[in-house]
Every structure is written in structure tokens, then in C-alpha cells.
Scaffold this motif. Structure first.
Motif, PDB file in Angstrom:
ATOM      1  N   ILE A  44       0.833  -1.376  -0.042  1.00  0.00           N
ATOM      2  CA  ILE A  44       0.087  -0.002  -0.124  1.00  0.00           C
ATOM      3  C   ILE A  44       0.684   1.423   0.073  1.00  0.00           C
ATOM      4  CG2 ILE A  44      -1.746   1.403   1.491  1.00  0.00           C
ATOM      5  CD1 ILE A  44      -2.791  -1.441   2.266  1.00  0.00           C
ATOM      6  N   GLN A  45       1.882   1.275   0.843  1.00  0.00           N
ATOM      7  CA  GLN A  45       2.789   2.296   0.969  1.00  0.00           C
ATOM      8  C   GLN A  45       3.412   2.668  -0.454  1.00  0.00           C
ATOM      9  OE1 GLN A  45       3.153   4.750   3.066  1.00  0.00           O
ATOM     10  NE2 GLN A  45       4.691   5.869   2.217  1.00  0.00           N
ATOM     11  N   ALA A  46       3.847   1.641  -1.031  1.00  0.00           N
ATOM     12  CA  ALA A  46       4.484   1.666  -2.285  1.00  0.00           C
ATOM     13  C   ALA A  46       3.492   2.146  -3.506  1.00  0.00           C
ATOM     14  CB  ALA A  46       5.211   0.442  -2.880  1.00  0.00           C
ATOM     15  N   ALA A  47       2.511   1.760  -3.441  1.00  0.00           N
ATOM     16  CA  ALA A  47       1.386   2.402  -4.528  1.00  0.00           C
ATOM     17  C   ALA A  47       1.248   3.992  -3.996  1.00  0.00           C
ATOM     18  CB  ALA A  47       0.183   1.549  -4.315  1.00  0.00           C
ATOM     19  N   ARG A  48       1.062   4.346  -2.886  1.00  0.00           N
ATOM     20  CA  ARG A  48       0.934   5.575  -2.489  1.00  0.00           C
ATOM     21  C   ARG A  48       2.299   6.317  -2.870  1.00  0.00           C
ATOM     22  NH1 ARG A  48      -2.039   5.446   3.361  1.00  0.00           N
ATOM     23  NH2 ARG A  48      -4.122   4.715   2.617  1.00  0.00           N
ATOM     24  N   ARG A  49       3.435   5.972  -2.837  1.00  0.00           N
ATOM     25  CA  ARG A  49       4.546   6.521  -3.126  1.00  0.00           C
ATOM     26  C   ARG A  49       4.534   6.744  -4.621  1.00  0.00           C
ATOM     27  NH1 ARG A  49       9.851   4.696  -0.140  1.00  0.00           N
ATOM     28  NH2 ARG A  49       8.706   5.461   1.636  1.00  0.00           N
ATOM     29  N   LEU A  50       4.180   5.691  -5.321  1.00  0.00           N
ATOM     30  CA  LEU A  50       4.320   5.769  -6.762  1.00  0.00           C
ATOM     31  C   LEU A  50       3.401   7.060  -7.224  1.00  0.00           C
ATOM     32  CD1 LEU A  50       4.242   2.099  -7.551  1.00  0.00           C
ATOM     33  CD2 LEU A  50       6.060   3.625  -8.279  1.00  0.00           C
ATOM     34  N   VAL A  51       2.082   7.300  -6.652  1.00  0.00           N
ATOM     35  CA  VAL A  51       1.314   8.265  -6.710  1.00  0.00           C
ATOM     36  C   VAL A  51       2.058   9.487  -6.611  1.00  0.00           C
ATOM     37  CG1 VAL A  51      -0.824   9.466  -6.375  1.00  0.00           C
ATOM     38  CG2 VAL A  51      -0.796   6.935  -6.529  1.00  0.00           C
ATOM     39  N   VAL A 208       8.950  -1.875   0.708  1.00  0.00           N
ATOM     40  CA  VAL A 208       8.343  -0.718  -0.220  1.00  0.00           C
ATOM     41  C   VAL A 208       9.173  -0.561  -1.254  1.00  0.00           C
ATOM     42  CG1 VAL A 208       7.948   1.697  -0.227  1.00  0.00           C
ATOM     43  CG2 VAL A 208       7.065   0.284   1.751  1.00  0.00           C
ATOM     44  N   GLN A 209      10.605  -0.618  -1.023  1.00  0.00           N
ATOM     45  CA  GLN A 209      11.652  -0.319  -2.234  1.00  0.00           C
ATOM     46  C   GLN A 209      11.600  -1.378  -3.169  1.00  0.00           C
ATOM     47  OE1 GLN A 209      13.041   2.743  -2.885  1.00  0.00           O
ATOM     48  NE2 GLN A 209      13.258   1.698  -4.557  1.00  0.00           N
ATOM     49  N   TYR A 210      11.430  -2.568  -2.813  1.00  0.00           N
ATOM     50  CA  TYR A 210      11.272  -3.752  -3.582  1.00  0.00           C
ATOM     51  C   TYR A 210       9.997  -3.539  -4.497  1.00  0.00           C
ATOM     52  CZ  TYR A 210      15.213  -6.471  -1.596  1.00  0.00           C
ATOM     53  OH  TYR A 210      16.342  -7.102  -1.106  1.00  0.00           O
ATOM     54  N   GLN A 211       9.089  -3.348  -4.065  1.00  0.00           N
ATOM     55  CA  GLN A 211       7.463  -3.112  -4.763  1.00  0.00           C
ATOM     56  C   GLN A 211       7.942  -1.792  -5.888  1.00  0.00           C
ATOM     57  OE1 GLN A 211       4.630  -4.450  -4.176  1.00  0.00           O
ATOM     58  NE2 GLN A 211       4.729  -5.822  -2.564  1.00  0.00           N
ATOM     59  N   ILE A 212       8.541  -0.971  -5.389  1.00  0.00           N
ATOM     60  CA  ILE A 212       8.632   0.058  -6.331  1.00  0.00           C
ATOM     61  C   ILE A 212       9.501  -0.152  -7.448  1.00  0.00           C
ATOM     62  CG2 ILE A 212       9.544   2.756  -6.603  1.00  0.00           C
ATOM     63  CD1 ILE A 212       8.468   3.237  -3.717  1.00  0.00           C
ATOM     64  N   ASP A 213      10.641  -0.915  -7.030  1.00  0.00           N
ATOM     65  CA  ASP A 213      11.597  -1.230  -8.097  1.00  0.00           C
ATOM     66  C   ASP A 213      11.079  -1.949  -9.267  1.00  0.00           C
ATOM     67  OD1 ASP A 213      13.907  -1.626  -9.640  1.00  0.00           O
ATOM     68  OD2 ASP A 213      14.726  -2.747  -7.935  1.00  0.00           O
ATOM     69  N   VAL A 214      10.190  -3.227  -8.790  1.00  0.00           N
ATOM     70  CA  VAL A 214       9.465  -4.128  -9.508  1.00  0.00           C
ATOM     71  C   VAL A 214       8.427  -3.457 -10.619  1.00  0.00           C
ATOM     72  CG1 VAL A 214       7.794  -6.067  -9.720  1.00  0.00           C
ATOM     73  CG2 VAL A 214       9.888  -6.179  -8.015  1.00  0.00           C
ATOM     74  N   VAL A 215       7.754  -2.631  -9.937  1.00  0.00           N
ATOM     75  CA  VAL A 215       6.683  -1.806 -10.607  1.00  0.00           C
ATOM     76  C   VAL A 215       7.320  -1.042 -11.723  1.00  0.00           C
ATOM     77  CG1 VAL A 215       5.002   0.157 -10.759  1.00  0.00           C
ATOM     78  CG2 VAL A 215       4.901  -1.807  -8.974  1.00  0.00           C
ATOM     79  N   ARG A 216       8.488  -0.202 -11.365  1.00  0.00           N
ATOM     80  CA  ARG A 216       9.066   0.604 -12.387  1.00  0.00           C
ATOM     81  C   ARG A 216       9.700  -0.326 -13.514  1.00  0.00           C
ATOM     82  NH1 ARG A 216      11.930   5.838  -9.850  1.00  0.00           N
ATOM     83  NH2 ARG A 216      11.629   6.438 -12.017  1.00  0.00           N
ATOM     84  N   ARG A 217      10.390  -1.332 -13.141  1.00  0.00           N
ATOM     85  CA  ARG A 217      10.633  -2.140 -14.200  1.00  0.00           C
ATOM     86  C   ARG A 217       9.644  -2.722 -15.344  1.00  0.00           C
ATOM     87  NH1 ARG A 217      16.289  -4.080 -13.374  1.00  0.00           N
ATOM     88  NH2 ARG A 217      17.112  -3.346 -11.227  1.00  0.00           N
ATOM     89  N   PHE A 218       8.502  -3.143 -14.415  1.00  0.00           N
ATOM     90  CA  PHE A 218       7.174  -3.484 -15.542  1.00  0.00           C
ATOM     91  C   PHE A 218       6.915  -2.370 -16.479  1.00  0.00           C
ATOM     92  CE2 PHE A 218       6.778  -7.382 -12.859  1.00  0.00           C
ATOM     93  CZ  PHE A 218       6.401  -8.328 -13.965  1.00  0.00           C
ATOM     94  N   LEU A 219       6.764  -1.199 -16.009  1.00  0.00           N
ATOM     95  CA  LEU A 219       6.275   0.038 -16.600  1.00  0.00           C
ATOM     96  C   LEU A 219       7.390   0.158 -17.680  1.00  0.00           C
ATOM     97  CD1 LEU A 219       5.369   2.511 -13.716  1.00  0.00           C
ATOM     98  CD2 LEU A 219       3.972   0.971 -15.339  1.00  0.00           C
ATOM     99  N   GLY A 220       8.837   0.015 -17.483  1.00  0.00           N
ATOM    100  CA  GLY A 220       9.594   0.091 -18.494  1.00  0.00           C
ATOM    101  C   GLY A 220       9.517  -0.881 -19.831  1.00  0.00           C
ATOM    102  N   GLU A 221       9.243  -2.155 -19.066  1.00  0.00           N
ATOM    103  CA  GLU A 221       9.042  -3.484 -20.033  1.00  0.00           C
ATOM    104  C   GLU A 221       7.737  -3.137 -20.904  1.00  0.00           C
ATOM    105  OE1 GLU A 221      10.130  -6.940 -21.508  1.00  0.00           O
ATOM    106  OE2 GLU A 221      11.314  -5.566 -20.270  1.00  0.00           O
TER     107      GLU A 221
END
Length: 227
Positions: A44-51, A208-221
């Protein structure tokens, strides 16, 4: 870049905000959801931080559109419980079926409206998969035969290169879960879907950092951001 705020189920006790970021260039749509289980606070914190990163241009879309629902089940989150019933068993199992809960219905209707090419469901789980193959902590999960398998393998390889403690490395799990948001989005919407599971035993900031890292890599992919 335009970021707009909307609300699922406004005016009800289940009301929860979601955000839509739109690039100036046309492209694919990705959707990120977190907080289907209210006690999985790192995701949840990772998603909020992405926003917040979208709002400050720390995360900027190169093309396409990104939909983020940071805290799906806010009532469960306020109590720090998984939720009763388990929301991730209430999504439609096939086309023509309706969801079994107002929140899952509203979330899936939103996904149906935006038709994401990629759908990431952020969660947390017990254990570390490197130490015990039966647990889900530190895994990416997708359905067997999914078109997202190759991308998931690539992301795991990239993330694991950055992890010094090898016990924290990610593994891939192939598992269909009828009633879950991931499997519903794959079966009914044809999206490439992945569940991201970080391990509860890790420090909160690390998860939280792992979640953000994984999401950002998927967005790039997916082509939404520059790799």
C-alpha cells in the motif's frame, strides 16, 4: 503530465481514491492495485509513493496511461486486517459473471473501462521463497501460459542482480487463482497480469523499495517509461 484523482464507490463506506496519469503520447495502459488485503501495508505504501512520484515528475510516463488504486479496501486497512470476506476471492471467474463484493465489482468495472494491457496486483506474504519453495514472500506470480511470463523472468533477473542478500531474491510462481483480481483480469480482459509479493519478514522500507523497483521495471517493459 496530467494526473487526475477519482473515487471508487463515492458516498459509501467503501469509498477509496484512485489516480489516472496520462502521457501526452498515446500508448498502452497499465493498472496497479494495492490494498486488496488491508494488512499488506508495504505494498500500500509503495502504491501511494508511486502516486506522489507521478505528482513530482520523479516518475514520468513516456507514453500511454497509468491507473493506480493505492488502497482498495480502506476499511480493512484501517483495522490492519486481511478483510472478511477475502476480497481476492470475490472477483468474477469468467466472462458474464459478476463480482461477489461491491469493492471487487467497482474495481473490476474500472479495469474493464480502462482495458489495461498490463495489470499489477501488489501484495505481501509470509516467508522468503529462496529459503522455502512453499511460501510466497519475494515472488512474482502469474498464471501458467500467461503472456507475462517472459517479462516476469526478465524483471526477476534484473531485480535479483541488485539484491546483496540472496535470501531476499525473487522467484517466479506459476499459479492460477480463480476469484482473484489477477486471474480475472487475465481471463476476462486479456491483460498481462502479475502479482507482486514481498516478504513480511523484511524491514518495511526494504519491502516498499522492492515493490517500487519491480513496478518501475514493469512499466519500462510495457513501454510506458523509458527503460
Amino acid at each position: 503530465m496530467l494526473v487526475q484523482k477519482y473515487t471508487l464507490l463515492p458516498g459509501t463506506s467503501y469509498a477509496t481514491p484512485y489516480y489516472v496519469a496520462q502521457s501526452a503520447r498515446p500508448g498502452p495502459t497499465a493498472m496497479i492495485v494495492a490494498g486488496i488485503h488491508g494488512n499488506e501495508t508495504g505494498s500500500i505504501q509503495a502504491a501511494r509513493r508511486l502516486v506522489r512520484m507521478l505528482g513530482t515528475d520523479e516518475l514520468r510516463l513516456h507514453t500511454g496511461r497509468l491507473v493506480i488504486v493505492p488502497t482498495v479496501h480502506r476499511r480493512a486497512y484501517r483495522q490492519r486486517i486481511r478483510g472478511v470476506p477475502d476480497l481476492n476471492r470475490t472477483f468474477p471467474r469468467k466472462a458474464g459473471q459478476t463480482a461477489k463484493h461491491p469493492l471487487s465489482a467497482a474495481l473490476f468495472d474500472t479495469a474493464r473501462r480502462y482495458r489495461p494491457s498490463w495489470y499489477l496486483d501488489l501484495h505481501e506474504a509470509n516467508g522468503l521463497s529462496q529459503q522455502n519453495s512453499k511460501v510466497l514472500g519475494q515472488t512474482l506470480i502469474t498464471d501458467p501460459g500467461s503472456r507475462s511470463v517472459s517479462a516476469a523472468r526478465k524483471i526477476i533477473k534484473g531485480v535479483n542482480r541488485t539484491i546483496r542478500a540472496k535470501s531476499q531474491s525473487f522467484n517466479l510462481r506459476l499459479h492460477e487463482l480463480p476469484g482473484s483480481s489477477r486471474t480475472a483480469a487475465a481471463r476476462i480482459l486479456g491483460a498481462r497480469t502479475v502479482t507482486v509479493e514481498t516478504g513480511w519478514s523484511l524491514p518495511f522500507s526494504t519491502r516498499v523499495q522492492y515493490q517500487i523497483d519491480v513496478v518501475r521495471r514493469f512499466l519500462g517493459e510495457a513501454g510506458l517509461t523509458k527503460s
